[in-house]
Each structure stands twice: as structure tokens, then as C-alpha cells.
Design a protein around this motif. Structure first.
Motif, short mmCIF file in Angstrom:
data_model
loop_
_atom_site.label_atom_id
_atom_site.label_comp_id
_atom_site.label_asym_id
_atom_site.label_seq_id
_atom_site.Cartn_x
_atom_site.Cartn_y
_atom_site.Cartn_z
N THR A 13 0.78 -1.11 0.01
CA THR A 13 0.14 0.07 0.04
C THR A 13 0.85 1.22 0.24
O THR A 13 0.74 2.14 -0.72
CB THR A 13 -0.93 -0.09 1.17
N THR A 29 1.09 4.20 -2.95
CA THR A 29 1.03 5.68 -2.80
C THR A 29 2.09 6.46 -3.08
O THR A 29 1.73 7.53 -3.74
CB THR A 29 0.47 5.86 -1.39
N LYS A 32 2.36 6.80 -7.27
CA LYS A 32 0.77 7.35 -8.10
C LYS A 32 1.44 8.60 -8.39
O LYS A 32 1.96 9.43 -7.99
CB LYS A 32 -0.14 7.38 -7.04
#
Length: 70
Positions: free
Chosen positions: A63, A67, A70
Motif C-alpha cells: 500500500t 501511494t 501514484k
């Protein structure tokens, strides 16, 4: 100080000096210390892979990477 006490103290000092001098020559890791480290690492890996905590850590890292990218 009596002769007996003086001899005992001298003998103790000689033994202590020999012990401390011999200890300072120890350098590096021994095989037993390396084996202990390996056992601890293996136990941690087994604990992580054998429980759900491994998946939790994997998901958290995935995760965070997602992030950041991105």
C-alpha cells in the motif's frame, strides 16, 4: 599483613591479570555466536510466515509503495 594473606592476594592478582590479558585477545565472532544469530533470524522468519502478520506487513508495504508511485 601476614605471609599467608600476602601470598593469597598475590596469587589472586596474578590470576586476575592473566585472565584479563587473555580476554583482550578475543576478536571477532565465534561459530556459536553466528549460529545464535541464525537461529534468531530463522525464528523471526518462521513467525512472520506462519502467521497472518506476514500478510499484514506485506499489504502495508504494498500500500505504501502504491501511494508513493501514484
Amino acid at each position: 599483613m601476614s605471609d599467608v594473606m600476602l601470598r593469597a592476594v598475590t596469587k589472586a592478582k596474578v590470576r586476575f591479570d592473566g585472565w584479563t590479558r587473555g580476554r583482550s585477545g578475543d576478536r571477532g565472532q565465534t561459530a556459536v555466536e553466528y549460529l545464535g544469530i541464525i537461529v534468531v533470524v530463522v525464528a523471526i522468519v518462521i513467525a512472520i510466515t506462519g502467521t497472518d502478520i506476514g500478510n499484514t506487513i506485506k499489504n502495508a508495504i504494498t500500500t505504501k509503495i502504491a501511494t508513493l508511485t501514484k
